[in-house]
Design a protein around this motif. Sequence first.
Motif, PDB file in Angstrom:
ATOM      1  N   VAL A 355     -17.583  17.066 -26.491  1.00  0.00           N
ATOM      2  CA  VAL A 355     -16.623  17.128 -27.457  1.00  0.00           C
ATOM      3  C   VAL A 355     -17.196  16.631 -28.617  1.00  0.00           C
ATOM      4  CG1 VAL A 355     -14.312  16.993 -28.393  1.00  0.00           C
ATOM      5  CG2 VAL A 355     -14.905  17.189 -25.801  1.00  0.00           C
ATOM      6  N   GLY A 356     -17.136  17.350 -29.792  1.00  0.00           N
ATOM      7  CA  GLY A 356     -17.605  17.105 -31.475  1.00  0.00           C
ATOM      8  C   GLY A 356     -19.092  16.346 -31.007  1.00  0.00           C
ATOM      9  N   THR A 357     -19.259  15.255 -31.642  1.00  0.00           N
ATOM     10  CA  THR A 357     -20.412  14.277 -31.268  1.00  0.00           C
ATOM     11  C   THR A 357     -20.620  13.479 -30.446  1.00  0.00           C
ATOM     12  OG1 THR A 357     -19.790  12.719 -33.127  1.00  0.00           O
ATOM     13  CG2 THR A 357     -20.987  14.500 -33.922  1.00  0.00           C
ATOM     14  N   GLY A 358     -19.556  13.495 -29.525  1.00  0.00           N
ATOM     15  CA  GLY A 358     -19.584  12.346 -28.393  1.00  0.00           C
ATOM     16  C   GLY A 358     -19.198  10.966 -28.945  1.00  0.00           C
ATOM     17  N   ALA A 359     -18.734  10.860 -30.045  1.00  0.00           N
ATOM     18  CA  ALA A 359     -18.238   9.705 -30.649  1.00  0.00           C
ATOM     19  C   ALA A 359     -17.045   9.857 -31.583  1.00  0.00           C
ATOM     20  CB  ALA A 359     -19.558   9.040 -31.706  1.00  0.00           C
ATOM     21  N   VAL A 360     -16.060   8.991 -31.531  1.00  0.00           N
ATOM     22  CA  VAL A 360     -14.810   8.978 -32.325  1.00  0.00           C
ATOM     23  C   VAL A 360     -14.660   7.998 -33.401  1.00  0.00           C
ATOM     24  CG1 VAL A 360     -13.725  10.620 -30.863  1.00  0.00           C
ATOM     25  CG2 VAL A 360     -13.392   8.163 -30.683  1.00  0.00           C
ATOM     26  N   MET A 361     -14.091   8.035 -34.419  1.00  0.00           N
ATOM     27  CA  MET A 361     -13.684   7.322 -35.303  1.00  0.00           C
ATOM     28  C   MET A 361     -12.307   6.737 -34.951  1.00  0.00           C
ATOM     29  SD  MET A 361     -12.908   8.604 -39.078  1.00  0.00           S
ATOM     30  CE  MET A 361     -11.483   9.561 -39.406  1.00  0.00           C
ATOM     31  N   GLY A 362     -11.876   5.646 -34.390  1.00  0.00           N
ATOM     32  CA  GLY A 362     -10.719   5.554 -33.429  1.00  0.00           C
ATOM     33  C   GLY A 362      -9.546   5.241 -34.969  1.00  0.00           C
ATOM     34  N   VAL A 363      -8.436   6.262 -34.914  1.00  0.00           N
ATOM     35  CA  VAL A 363      -7.465   5.984 -35.918  1.00  0.00           C
ATOM     36  C   VAL A 363      -6.278   5.795 -35.032  1.00  0.00           C
ATOM     37  CG1 VAL A 363      -6.230   6.897 -37.880  1.00  0.00           C
ATOM     38  CG2 VAL A 363      -8.555   7.251 -37.313  1.00  0.00           C
ATOM     39  N   PRO A 364      -5.844   4.691 -34.463  1.00  0.00           N
ATOM     40  CA  PRO A 364      -4.651   4.415 -33.690  1.00  0.00           C
ATOM     41  C   PRO A 364      -3.379   4.941 -34.276  1.00  0.00           C
ATOM     42  CG  PRO A 364      -5.910   2.458 -33.549  1.00  0.00           C
ATOM     43  CD  PRO A 364      -6.675   3.253 -34.716  1.00  0.00           C
ATOM     44  N   ALA A 365      -3.219   4.779 -35.477  1.00  0.00           N
ATOM     45  CA  ALA A 365      -2.018   5.106 -36.046  1.00  0.00           C
ATOM     46  C   ALA A 365      -1.658   6.522 -36.232  1.00  0.00           C
ATOM     47  CB  ALA A 365      -1.729   4.416 -37.530  1.00  0.00           C
ATOM     48  N   HIS A 366      -2.698   7.415 -36.034  1.00  0.00           N
ATOM     49  CA  HIS A 366      -2.588   8.792 -36.388  1.00  0.00           C
ATOM     50  C   HIS A 366      -3.120   9.691 -35.349  1.00  0.00           C
ATOM     51  CE1 HIS A 366      -0.809   7.605 -39.998  1.00  0.00           C
ATOM     52  NE2 HIS A 366      -2.038   7.034 -40.289  1.00  0.00           N
ATOM     53  N   ASN A 367      -3.270   9.006 -34.316  1.00  0.00           N
ATOM     54  CA  ASN A 367      -3.886   9.991 -32.942  1.00  0.00           C
ATOM     55  C   ASN A 367      -3.538   9.348 -31.577  1.00  0.00           C
ATOM     56  OD1 ASN A 367      -6.128  10.092 -30.805  1.00  0.00           O
ATOM     57  ND2 ASN A 367      -6.607  11.772 -32.261  1.00  0.00           N
ATOM     58  N   GLU A 368      -3.044  10.301 -30.796  1.00  0.00           N
ATOM     59  CA  GLU A 368      -2.241   9.984 -29.745  1.00  0.00           C
ATOM     60  C   GLU A 368      -3.092   9.004 -28.700  1.00  0.00           C
ATOM     61  OE1 GLU A 368       0.586  10.738 -28.055  1.00  0.00           O
ATOM     62  OE2 GLU A 368       1.403  12.488 -29.455  1.00  0.00           O
ATOM     63  N   ARG A 369      -4.471   9.582 -28.452  1.00  0.00           N
ATOM     64  CA  ARG A 369      -5.253   9.156 -27.392  1.00  0.00           C
ATOM     65  C   ARG A 369      -5.973   7.678 -28.136  1.00  0.00           C
ATOM     66  NH1 ARG A 369      -5.703  14.070 -28.055  1.00  0.00           N
ATOM     67  NH2 ARG A 369      -7.174  13.746 -29.976  1.00  0.00           N
ATOM     68  N   ASP A 370      -6.025   7.656 -29.419  1.00  0.00           N
ATOM     69  CA  ASP A 370      -6.881   6.465 -30.291  1.00  0.00           C
ATOM     70  C   ASP A 370      -5.649   5.555 -29.952  1.00  0.00           C
ATOM     71  OD1 ASP A 370      -9.044   7.904 -30.687  1.00  0.00           O
ATOM     72  OD2 ASP A 370      -8.492   8.262 -32.665  1.00  0.00           O
ATOM     73  N   ALA A 397       4.698   1.513 -32.776  1.00  0.00           N
ATOM     74  CA  ALA A 397       4.797   1.921 -31.328  1.00  0.00           C
ATOM     75  C   ALA A 397       4.516   3.469 -30.946  1.00  0.00           C
ATOM     76  CB  ALA A 397       6.468   1.799 -31.164  1.00  0.00           C
ATOM     77  N   GLU A 398       4.462   4.117 -32.158  1.00  0.00           N
ATOM     78  CA  GLU A 398       4.376   5.681 -31.707  1.00  0.00           C
ATOM     79  C   GLU A 398       3.266   6.013 -32.861  1.00  0.00           C
ATOM     80  OE1 GLU A 398       7.028   8.329 -30.903  1.00  0.00           O
ATOM     81  OE2 GLU A 398       8.315   6.783 -29.816  1.00  0.00           O
ATOM     82  N   PRO A 399       2.129   6.577 -32.547  1.00  0.00           N
ATOM     83  CA  PRO A 399       1.313   7.421 -33.605  1.00  0.00           C
ATOM     84  C   PRO A 399       1.943   8.239 -34.529  1.00  0.00           C
ATOM     85  CG  PRO A 399       0.602   8.223 -31.524  1.00  0.00           C
ATOM     86  CD  PRO A 399       1.902   7.002 -31.361  1.00  0.00           C
ATOM     87  N   TYR A 400       1.741   8.347 -35.728  1.00  0.00           N
ATOM     88  CA  TYR A 400       2.271   9.641 -36.361  1.00  0.00           C
ATOM     89  C   TYR A 400       1.156  10.507 -36.921  1.00  0.00           C
ATOM     90  CZ  TYR A 400       4.063  12.286 -40.377  1.00  0.00           C
ATOM     91  OH  TYR A 400       4.413  13.323 -41.331  1.00  0.00           O
ATOM     92  N   THR A 401       1.351  11.558 -35.927  1.00  0.00           N
ATOM     93  CA  THR A 401      -0.023  12.505 -36.070  1.00  0.00           C
ATOM     94  C   THR A 401       0.208  13.874 -37.046  1.00  0.00           C
ATOM     95  OG1 THR A 401       0.979  13.859 -34.003  1.00  0.00           O
ATOM     96  CG2 THR A 401      -0.453  12.034 -33.550  1.00  0.00           C
ATOM     97  N   GLU A 402       1.384  13.828 -37.696  1.00  0.00           N
ATOM     98  CA  GLU A 402       1.459  14.845 -38.441  1.00  0.00           C
ATOM     99  C   GLU A 402       0.722  14.676 -39.816  1.00  0.00           C
ATOM    100  OE1 GLU A 402       4.017  17.611 -37.950  1.00  0.00           O
ATOM    101  OE2 GLU A 402       3.645  16.781 -35.949  1.00  0.00           O
ATOM    102  N   GLU A 403       0.475  15.814 -40.534  1.00  0.00           N
ATOM    103  CA  GLU A 403      -0.203  15.390 -41.803  1.00  0.00           C
ATOM    104  C   GLU A 403       1.026  14.710 -42.891  1.00  0.00           C
ATOM    105  OE1 GLU A 403      -2.404  18.837 -43.515  1.00  0.00           O
ATOM    106  OE2 GLU A 403      -3.529  18.158 -41.611  1.00  0.00           O
ATOM    107  N   GLY A 404       0.713  14.553 -43.913  1.00  0.00           N
ATOM    108  CA  GLY A 404       1.615  13.725 -44.935  1.00  0.00           C
ATOM    109  C   GLY A 404       1.018  13.443 -46.214  1.00  0.00           C
ATOM    110  N   MET A 405       1.233  12.185 -46.615  1.00  0.00           N
ATOM    111  CA  MET A 405       0.931  11.787 -48.062  1.00  0.00           C
ATOM    112  C   MET A 405       0.215  10.405 -47.734  1.00  0.00           C
ATOM    113  SD  MET A 405       3.058  11.232 -51.459  1.00  0.00           S
ATOM    114  CE  MET A 405       3.993   9.781 -50.746  1.00  0.00           C
ATOM    115  N   LEU A 406      -1.067  10.218 -48.426  1.00  0.00           N
ATOM    116  CA  LEU A 406      -1.750   9.043 -48.105  1.00  0.00           C
ATOM    117  C   LEU A 406      -1.131   7.538 -48.658  1.00  0.00           C
ATOM    118  CD1 LEU A 406      -3.673  11.289 -47.183  1.00  0.00           C
ATOM    119  CD2 LEU A 406      -5.441   9.744 -47.791  1.00  0.00           C
ATOM    120  N   ALA A 407      -1.373   6.631 -47.975  1.00  0.00           N
ATOM    121  CA  ALA A 407      -1.190   5.206 -48.447  1.00  0.00           C
ATOM    122  C   ALA A 407      -2.072   4.486 -47.847  1.00  0.00           C
ATOM    123  CB  ALA A 407       0.336   5.040 -47.997  1.00  0.00           C
ATOM    124  N   GLY A 408      -2.233   3.360 -48.442  1.00  0.00           N
ATOM    125  CA  GLY A 408      -3.058   2.158 -47.912  1.00  0.00           C
ATOM    126  C   GLY A 408      -4.602   2.811 -47.998  1.00  0.00           C
TER     127      GLY A 408
END
Length: 903
Positions: A355-370, A397-408
């Motif tokens: 899948v993809g390149t076989g490597a992911v950038m882990g974004v725990p805040a916005h992706n379920e699996r990460d 506690a739970e990731p937010y996977t929707e689109e939105g507005m950037l912060a940080g």
Amino acid sequence: MDRRRRRRVPSGTTEQSCRRPTQGQQRPAMSRRYNHAQVQEYWQRVWEREGVYECPDDAPDPTYVLGMFPYTSGSLHMGHIRNYVITDGYARYRRMCGDDVLHPIGWDAFGLPAENAAHDHHTDPESWTETCIARMREEMGEMGFGYDWSREIKTADPSYYRWNQWLFARFYEAGLVEYKSATVNWCPDCETVLADEQVDDRDGGEVCWRCGTPVGRRDLDQWFFTITDYAEELHAGLDDLEGWPESVRDIQRNWIGRREGARVAFEVPGYGELEAFTARLDTICGATYLAVSPGHDLAATLAAEDDAVADYVEAVGNGAEEAGTTGVETDLAAVHPVTGAELPVYVAAYVLDDVGTGAVMGVPAHNERDHAFAVSQDLPIEGVVEPVDGSGTNLPAEPYTEEGMLAGSGEYDGLASAAARERMLDDLDAAHPDVTYRLRDWLISRQRYWGTPIPVVHCDDCGPVLVPDEELPVELPEFVQSTGNPLAENDTFVETACPECAGPARRETDTMDTFVDSSWYFLRFLSPEFEDGPFDPERADEWMPVDVYVGGEEHAVLHLLYIRFFTRALADIGLVDFREPVDRLINQGTVLYDGEKMSKSSGNVIAPHEYGAETTRLFVLSAAHPEQDFEWTAKDVTGAYEFQQTLYGMVDAFVERAAVRRERAAHDDYVDREIDRTIAAVTEDYERIGFHQAITGIRQLARLLRRYRDYETPHEAVYRRGLRTLALLVAPMAPYLAEELWNMLRGEGLVVAADWPTPRTDTDYRIERRLVEATLDDVRDIVDVVDIDDPAEIELAVAQDWKYRAYRIARDADPGSAVVGQIMDDETVSAHGEAAADYAAALQERQPGLEPVVDGDRELALLERAAWLFEDEFGADVTVRRASDGDDLAARAKPNKPAIHIR
RNA sequence: GCGAGGGUGGCCGAGCCUGGCCAAAGGCGGCGGACUUAAGAUCCGCUCGUGAAGGCGUACCUGGGUUCGAAUCCCAGCCCUCGCACCA
């Protein structure tokens, strides 16, 4: 209500009595019955002698009607029947319309089940397959399928599969073939590998599509067609396939799995660049780690010196499912391309190789699996996208996977997700737009005997070498029963010389996936004897694409994707000048029995001939529209059987006792026009491939003709035309019956080669039909409501002409304008005083909803022609006349709503 | 979860794209009749309610909306079927 009232009074005292000579003298129950079994052989022979189903090679652009050719499993089942009954019906219809029609059939004759059957029946795959073909061919004949047998092909024939090999060579030269070691799906029961498309998910496990055995993994050197080269085009092309069901296009879209995103390069000191694919580049500042799959190069590199990594890769093996959120941290650290932060690098089983390149950038805040991984590995969770509506998130506690507005995210704060992605792509040198696909290359190697030998020789010095064209076909050696792959154990087959260096070499012992055979068979039908290539390219340019292709939806991502790939590949090789093989696709529905799909495993199979082959044909077509599932019910089948008998009985009675009339009466005209109306309606149904609707139309005409026949002695020409029309209209669905009828009616030539009937008059039959129906309904209502026991006379008065004029003015008026005024401006209307004013007011009220009407004279003529229906139904004398001002009915008569008076 | 397709009268199932002619084809079942010694087969009629002249009421999953007018178009919801889904 008691319908005795409605019966015609026996033998009148009026002038009408002379028009009913045959009443009460209906023939006794049908003397003869139609028996399809007794006539099929005769007509088959005649059809064959006349060559009616053969498509001439010089036809300019025949209508190509094709059903997915059958796998040679032994006998036709209901799914086949339904499939071929549809193509046959449509092909016959088009032929009668005057088209040249190409309607061929052939045999998908290679495949593993033949090997199993050979084993069980102590024979060999070829003999077994031949036996199956003989039986199925016979069954097709019985069903009355009109195929061009001169174009019959069989994929297991060397004259066919040599072109599989030839095409393999062309694909190879064009760079569409790869030979690589790969972890592949392995079915231990079939003892062969499977393409991804041939692995089904069942109860959470992966099983073989054929035998249901759980599929394992093996690493093998295998041959692939690089269908992924066409991923983009196959995906994009779906939008234009308007003749295909949305569901199939959707399934293919899913299967190809196109994802737009970005490829991001992370600098990993001590390793190099690590690329990750992401669809959410906007979340990049929330990346707190990187992870690669156990099969990734980085993992392999590290495993060599890092025992922890090596152990992990070993432990996880191929069982990514069980590995859950496990992972192992490496000694490496990656540099975040935006923030410059150091990110830990993991090897984690949840990251998949392919899948993809076989490597992911882990974004725990916005992706379920990460998120799940980060929680289990205790990694930081940093939110960088917030809901635009300020509703907040449940982070961490739970990731937010929707689109939105950037912060940080520094300079990107405040941007919407989509905008941020665009800006980042522009800004970041490390990020590039990229698209990935779920589609994998097509694994075509099979470790089986009964298939096309892959035309390659393995030489120790030269590597894999193509067998030269002039040595094709590489023929299958004689079958020998063995445990593994019979080819691999056959030394005389295997041992050969290298075509390049002439040194000793070994033949490839894998055969091709049989889906290769079926990926271009529709082209072989065009020129089945062609010797200089798989098909005649000129004819292909003229005759293709297939106009109507009918088959089961289960092939949505197998066969139907492969033929699209093949056609493109052939186009790029220069063999054809089109890129889509099929214009209009129909997926026939399933035949159910007790709510279950009819299948051997359910033990609810009805054999096609069980109820009579032609009855089955008719029933299957009448039960539902082609794409719909329907339930097999004995009762409904009986209905189809009886319908045949009814038609036969009508014609038989007509030709056996020809009491006919020559002078023409008004009601003959009515029936004549009704025949036209039926032709128009049924033709429309055939155009839409709505056989079930066509049958309804035919039934209605048959009923009317029976009534006409019983009303009085039928007019010879009208009645004969009616019956002939029935024969013609039913011919595509019930060809044997139609030939019998046509023959009895002394039709010219064969009905299957006859011209499709055309209406003699205009066909805006809807208004006319509606007028007669509505008037009949009104009379019924009145008789019913007023409780008139035995109506003696029905008077129908057609409205005065000025009302039609007023009506027309009202219809043509702009909505909302002063309709009354416009109507009363017309002198021919206003001359009628108060009545005109009242009517104008009524029209004004209904103005927006005024329907089209036929004019007064036509209405009068129509009702006169239809008068017999009233007479027949109510047993009353009928008068049709024009109303005039001052007579008692005039006030109630309106355009297309005659005043009715019943005594 | 994402995507696709569906929910019509006792049942099956047309119609929906292209709104009015839709109380809604056709089949099956049911009811009645004709024919028959009878049965079967066949044929004919009826099968939402109500009405003493063609009317009215209710009805196409639910609720809104657009429109002079909606089974048909739009929105939301419920339910069913199928496809995809550790897809980054």
